[in-house]
Write a protein that holds these residues in place. Sequence first.
Motif, PDB file in Angstrom:
ATOM      1  N   VAL A  56      18.700 -24.566  15.717  1.00  0.00           N
ATOM      2  CA  VAL A  56      17.779 -23.120  15.302  1.00  0.00           C
ATOM      3  C   VAL A  56      17.713 -23.559  14.136  1.00  0.00           C
ATOM      4  CG1 VAL A  56      18.129 -21.253  14.077  1.00  0.00           C
ATOM      5  CG2 VAL A  56      18.928 -21.536  16.210  1.00  0.00           C
ATOM      6  N   VAL A  57      16.257 -23.960  14.239  1.00  0.00           N
ATOM      7  CA  VAL A  57      15.723 -23.986  12.492  1.00  0.00           C
ATOM      8  C   VAL A  57      15.593 -23.198  11.607  1.00  0.00           C
ATOM      9  CG1 VAL A  57      14.111 -25.332  11.185  1.00  0.00           C
ATOM     10  CG2 VAL A  57      15.313 -26.301  12.675  1.00  0.00           C
ATOM     11  N   VAL A  58      16.108 -22.630  10.493  1.00  0.00           N
ATOM     12  CA  VAL A  58      15.514 -20.938  10.075  1.00  0.00           C
ATOM     13  C   VAL A  58      16.013 -21.155   8.372  1.00  0.00           C
ATOM     14  CG1 VAL A  58      18.373 -20.707  10.004  1.00  0.00           C
ATOM     15  CG2 VAL A  58      17.022 -18.730   9.691  1.00  0.00           C
ATOM     16  N   ASP A  59      14.854 -20.561   7.826  1.00  0.00           N
ATOM     17  CA  ASP A  59      14.443 -20.339   6.527  1.00  0.00           C
ATOM     18  C   ASP A  59      15.550 -18.761   5.991  1.00  0.00           C
ATOM     19  OD1 ASP A  59      14.580 -18.686   3.910  1.00  0.00           O
ATOM     20  OD2 ASP A  59      12.306 -19.665   4.504  1.00  0.00           O
ATOM     21  N   LEU A  60      16.993 -18.504   5.681  1.00  0.00           N
ATOM     22  CA  LEU A  60      17.777 -17.210   5.498  1.00  0.00           C
ATOM     23  C   LEU A  60      16.820 -16.469   4.924  1.00  0.00           C
ATOM     24  CD1 LEU A  60      20.491 -18.796   4.674  1.00  0.00           C
ATOM     25  CD2 LEU A  60      20.119 -18.519   6.793  1.00  0.00           C
ATOM     26  N   SER A  61      15.970 -16.401   4.625  1.00  0.00           N
ATOM     27  CA  SER A  61      14.845 -15.436   3.828  1.00  0.00           C
ATOM     28  C   SER A  61      14.474 -14.459   4.762  1.00  0.00           C
ATOM     29  CB  SER A  61      14.268 -15.479   2.108  1.00  0.00           C
ATOM     30  OG  SER A  61      15.720 -15.940   1.673  1.00  0.00           O
ATOM     31  N   LEU A  62      14.300 -13.774   5.323  1.00  0.00           N
ATOM     32  CA  LEU A  62      13.639 -13.247   6.639  1.00  0.00           C
ATOM     33  C   LEU A  62      13.565 -11.452   6.494  1.00  0.00           C
ATOM     34  CD1 LEU A  62      15.499 -14.595   9.391  1.00  0.00           C
ATOM     35  CD2 LEU A  62      13.173 -15.372   8.147  1.00  0.00           C
ATOM     36  N   PRO A  63      11.980 -10.827   7.028  1.00  0.00           N
ATOM     37  CA  PRO A  63      11.984  -9.301   6.370  1.00  0.00           C
ATOM     38  C   PRO A  63      13.129  -8.242   6.870  1.00  0.00           C
ATOM     39  CG  PRO A  63       9.613 -10.718   7.450  1.00  0.00           C
ATOM     40  CD  PRO A  63      10.909 -11.793   7.896  1.00  0.00           C
ATOM     41  N   ASP A  64      13.598  -8.747   7.473  1.00  0.00           N
ATOM     42  CA  ASP A  64      14.522  -7.875   8.028  1.00  0.00           C
ATOM     43  C   ASP A  64      16.399  -8.652   7.803  1.00  0.00           C
ATOM     44  OD1 ASP A  64      14.386  -9.927  10.390  1.00  0.00           O
ATOM     45  OD2 ASP A  64      14.538  -8.477  12.339  1.00  0.00           O
TER      46      ASP A  64
END
Length: 244
Positions: A56-64
Motif C-alpha cells: 500500500v502507498v498512501v497519503d494519510l490525509s484523505l477525505p474520510d
Amino acid sequence: MSRNVLLILADAAEAKTVRRSLVDSRDGPFRVECVNRCGDAIKRLGSQGGEEIAAVVVDLSLPDSQGIQTLEQLQYASPHVPILVLSHLRDEDVARLAVQRGAQDYLLQERLDGHSLARALSSMLERSAYAEALFLESQRAQVTLNSIGDAVISTDVAGNVTYLNAVAESMTGWSRLEASGRPLQEVLHIIDGDSREPALNPLAMAMLHNKSVSLSANCVLIRRDGYESGIEDTRHPCTTPAGR
C-alpha cells in the motif's frame, strides 16, 4: 512475488503522476490500483475478487480519514500488507510517527523523483518477502520440534530458558510461558541417580568448549510435581557465523 500496489491519494493529479512513475519504472513492473478514500481502500484490501495486494502507498490525509487513524484502519484491514507513506513536508512529523506505529517507511512528495518511489517500494517488497520466508521457516521448525519424540529446550548465553517444545513441557512439568527466562537448572532439575546430588551442568561445558556435551550416565530428571524419570541428555551450542 506479487507487484500489485494499492495507491491511496486524494489528489487525482498527484495519483496520476505517481501511478505513471510506478508503471513505467525499471524497478517494476508494478500493477497499480488507485483509490482516493480510506473506506474504498479497506474494501479492496478485504476483497477476494482481484489480484492480491502486495503493498500500500498512501497519503494519510484523505477525505474520510486523517493522520494516524488512516494508518490504523489500513493495518486492521490487512495487517500483513506493508505500507509506504507519502507525505508533504508540512506533515512529516505525522509520517515519522506512522513509521513508529508500523509503516515500513515514508517519502516526501516534494522530494520525489522518477525513481525514488519505485526503488523504495521495490526494496519494501523484498524485505516483506524475506520476512515472510523467515516466518514460514520458523513455523516449519516449530511443527518439526513439536512432532519429534525428544524433549528440546533452548537457553540464552546466560543459561536462562528461551524455548521448550511440547515433549519438554510434559517431561519437566513447565509450560513454555512459565519457563521462559528462568534458569535452566530450575526447569531441568537433574540429579545423579546414585548419589542424589545435582548432576554436573553440561550446558556450561558446551558453551566453554563450543561442542556437544552429554550428561553422565544414570541421571534422573525430577519433574515439577516430583515425578522422577531416567533420561539421556545432549547439550549443543548454537553459534552465529561470526562464532558468537
